[in-house]
Design an enzyme around this catalytic site. Structure first.
Site, PDB file in Angstrom:
ATOM      1  N   ILE A 161      -1.031 -23.689  18.821  1.00 31.42           N
ATOM      2  CA  ILE A 161       0.343 -24.595  18.901  1.00 31.42           C
ATOM      3  C   ILE A 161       0.926 -24.589  17.747  1.00 31.42           C
ATOM      4  CG2 ILE A 161       0.894 -26.701  19.730  1.00 31.42           C
ATOM      5  CD1 ILE A 161      -2.002 -27.104  20.778  1.00 31.42           C
ATOM      6  N   LYS A 162       2.433 -24.287  17.808  1.00 33.39           N
ATOM      7  CA  LYS A 162       3.151 -24.772  16.615  1.00 33.39           C
ATOM      8  C   LYS A 162       3.649 -25.898  16.471  1.00 33.39           C
ATOM      9  CE  LYS A 162       6.273 -22.033  13.683  1.00 33.39           C
ATOM     10  NZ  LYS A 162       5.519 -22.242  12.533  1.00 33.39           N
ATOM     11  N   SER A 163       2.842 -26.817  16.151  1.00 34.04           N
ATOM     12  CA  SER A 163       2.920 -28.321  16.287  1.00 34.04           C
ATOM     13  C   SER A 163       3.679 -28.747  14.939  1.00 34.04           C
ATOM     14  CB  SER A 163       1.686 -29.074  16.633  1.00 34.04           C
ATOM     15  OG  SER A 163       1.179 -29.557  15.427  1.00 34.04           O
ATOM     16  N   TYR A 166       1.190 -30.610  10.518  1.00 33.96           N
ATOM     17  CA  TYR A 166       0.815 -29.619   9.760  1.00 33.96           C
ATOM     18  C   TYR A 166       0.172 -29.810   8.472  1.00 33.96           C
ATOM     19  CZ  TYR A 166       2.830 -24.811  10.824  1.00 33.96           C
ATOM     20  OH  TYR A 166       3.017 -23.526  11.476  1.00 33.96           O
TER      21      TYR A 166
END
Ligand code: PMP
Length: 303
Positions: A161-163, A166
């Protein structure tokens, strides 16, 4: 004379897309109740355009949709609409070559976590430039270290998941920079290599190209996929395989991949010299092939 100056200033101003409007970046404001800001609740993509070609834009949007789907975050546009918005932002800024940041947050809510209180996602697109590493390192290679912070467990925040959250990567980055290095390799909870703080990792061993599979904690990088595609096209043996630090130390070549990083050769890891201690031949070939690909693949636009 006065008019000329005004036009120039306007031209130089960066225009961003925010919630249905194109505005100067100075005027792009989001709420302090936005859950993207309060909780890192949202998803994003980092993309690039090369000479009026937005590299693998469709693949980036597919990944954005997958990230949002897992978070049960509904994007109020179709992929085609969002594609047009990205292109229009590039056009408004007259950018042939750019780094593009597309962000979708949960939107504005109350101070509790409940995403149902956020009625409308916030969406913005920024087109700009990005420099991750000094230019010289692309010729000489970078020296990096592994760090104590492990990559998120897949059943916590899955690294696929590129949420907007970070912190996992930021902690690793802090560990690298406080130790005097520009970047870190993160291991997963089992001790296998996952990826870097904002890039995937590859090694070359005995003529074979290897990279950790995504279930080891690696984001399914768009650049990573482009490299694998290039390797397949060139008949270079390649495999997604679990890698240990030992595998990295004893690799013939090593390099990082990412939209922002592009291809960065790695010449030392945890003070062990990798291969000949300089960017390898296969790395150089793959860099050339990647550059070629950026000239032909993606969504074309005019200015
Ligand atoms: N891993 C992480 C954690 C990243 O943030 C990125 C950059 N988006 C990558 C890998 C590389 O992915 P891509 O090639 O799609 O930019």
């Amino acid at each position: 004379m006065k008019r000329k100056t005004q036009t120039k200033t306007k031209k130089e101003k960066n225009i961003v897309f925010l919630d249905g409007e194109y505005v100067y970046k100075e005027n792009a404001k989001v709420s302090i109740f936005d859950h993207g800001l309060l909780y890192g609740d949202g998803v994003f993509e980092g993309m690039r355009s090369y000479n009026n070609l937005c590299f693998r834009l469709e693949e980036h949007l597919d990944r954005l949709w997958e990230s949002a789907h897992t978070l049960m975050l509904e994007i109020p546009y179709t992929k085609k609409q969002l594609q047009d918005i990205v292109i229009k932002t590039l056009q408004k800024n007259k950018l042939k070559d750019a780094y593009i940041r597309l962000v979708v947050t949960r939107g504005s809510g109350d101070l509790g976590l409940d995403p149902r209180k956020c009625k409308k996602p916030t969406i913005f697109v920024i087109t700009d430039k990005i420099v991750l590493y000094p230019d010289t390192l692309y010729k000489e290679g970078i020296e990096i270290i592994t760090v104590p912070t492990v990559r998120n467990h897949p059943e916590a925040v899955n690294p696929s998941i590129k949420s907007l959250n970070y912190l996992n990567n930021i902690l690793a980055k802090i560990e690298a920079t406080t130790a005097g290095y520009l970047d870190a390799i993160m291991l997963n909870h089992q001790g296998y290599v996952s990826e870097c703080t904002g890039a995937n990792i590859f090694i070359v061993k005995d003529g074979q190209l290897l990279t950790p599979p995504s279930h080891m904690g690696a984001l399914k990088g768009i650049t990573r996929q482009a490299i694998l595609d290039n390797a397949r096209d060139a008949g270079l043996p390649n495999e997604e395989r679990a890698l240990t630090r030992h595998d990295l130390f004893n690799a013939d070549e090593c390099f990082l991949t990412g939209t922002a990083a592009e291809l960065m050769p790695v010449v030392k890891i945890d003070n062990r010299i990798i291969g000949l201690g300089k960017p390898g031949k296969i790395t150089s070939k793959l860099t050339t092939a990647f550059k070629k690909l950026t000239k032909v693949e993606g969504v074309k636009y005019s200015l």
